[in-house]
Design an enzyme around this catalytic site. Structure first.
Site, PDB file in Angstrom:
ATOM      1  N   ARG A   7      65.926  96.044  11.816  1.00 38.68           N
ATOM      2  CA  ARG A   7      65.859  95.363  13.074  1.00 38.68           C
ATOM      3  C   ARG A   7      64.455  96.250  14.141  1.00 38.68           C
ATOM      4  NH1 ARG A   7      66.433  97.169  18.236  1.00 38.68           N
ATOM      5  NH2 ARG A   7      67.338  98.809  17.669  1.00 38.68           N
ATOM      6  N   VAL A   8      63.874  95.129  14.473  1.00 38.43           N
ATOM      7  CA  VAL A   8      62.816  95.770  15.591  1.00 38.43           C
ATOM      8  C   VAL A   8      62.914  95.108  17.012  1.00 38.43           C
ATOM      9  CG1 VAL A   8      61.072  96.431  13.822  1.00 38.43           C
ATOM     10  CG2 VAL A   8      60.960  93.864  14.855  1.00 38.43           C
ATOM     11  N   SER A   9      62.429  95.606  17.868  1.00 35.74           N
ATOM     12  CA  SER A   9      62.819  95.052  19.064  1.00 35.74           C
ATOM     13  C   SER A   9      62.351  93.630  19.843  1.00 35.74           C
ATOM     14  CB  SER A   9      62.524  96.248  20.500  1.00 35.74           C
ATOM     15  OG  SER A   9      63.666  97.244  20.209  1.00 35.74           O
ATOM     16  N   SER A  10      61.113  93.465  18.999  1.00 35.71           N
ATOM     17  CA  SER A  10      60.246  92.291  19.500  1.00 35.71           C
ATOM     18  C   SER A  10      59.581  91.581  18.387  1.00 35.71           C
ATOM     19  CB  SER A  10      59.443  92.551  20.807  1.00 35.71           C
ATOM     20  OG  SER A  10      58.480  93.181  20.206  1.00 35.71           O
ATOM     21  N   GLN A  13      56.656  93.746  17.225  1.00 38.29           N
ATOM     22  CA  GLN A  13      56.715  94.985  16.287  1.00 38.29           C
ATOM     23  C   GLN A  13      56.775  94.454  14.822  1.00 38.29           C
ATOM     24  OE1 GLN A  13      60.064  96.621  18.126  1.00 38.29           O
ATOM     25  NE2 GLN A  13      58.762  98.053  19.332  1.00 38.29           N
TER      26      GLN A  13
END
Length: 115
Positions: A7-10, A13
């Site tokens: 997972r990355v926040s956006s 990224q």
């Protein structure tokens, strides 16, 4: 079955750092679930898809504990659901102590799951 969660926040990224670590496990591409979304809750499309297919004894590999969630209570609640309710194992690459699969079906494995 072994799966990985990234997972990355956006979308801006980069997931490469996490993918490099996950690649060491030689997982099929379809067993790697990636979300480009905040960790503020678990309403993430691919995380929900991953959880829906998990079966007892499966293993989830994540690069670091903060990829699972954003705050302590949220992470510990989800950890408990994964390890106690769904009865799956978790391997946190950056924290070898948090590898419930290292000691399956033993007091040590139970203790790690309960951490």
């Amino acid at each position: 079955m072994t799966y990985a969660y990234i997972r990355v926040s956006s979308n801006s990224q980069n997931v490469d750092r996490q993918l490099l670590e996950i690649d060491k496990y030689n997982l099929p591409k379809e067993n790697i679930f990636i979300d480009y979304q905040s960790g503020k809750n678990f309403e993430r499309k691919n995380y929900k898809k991953l959880k829906s297919i998990l079966q007892k004894g499966d293993l989830i590999i994540i690069k670091s504990i903060d990829r699972l969630g954003r705050d302590y209570k949220m992470i510990t609640d989800e950890w408990r659901e994964l390890t106690k309710v769904l009865e799956v194992h978790i391997n946190v690459i950056d924290m070898p102590l948090l590898n419930t699969n290292a000691y399956p079906e033993s007091l040590m494995g139970t203790f790690i799951s309960d951490l």
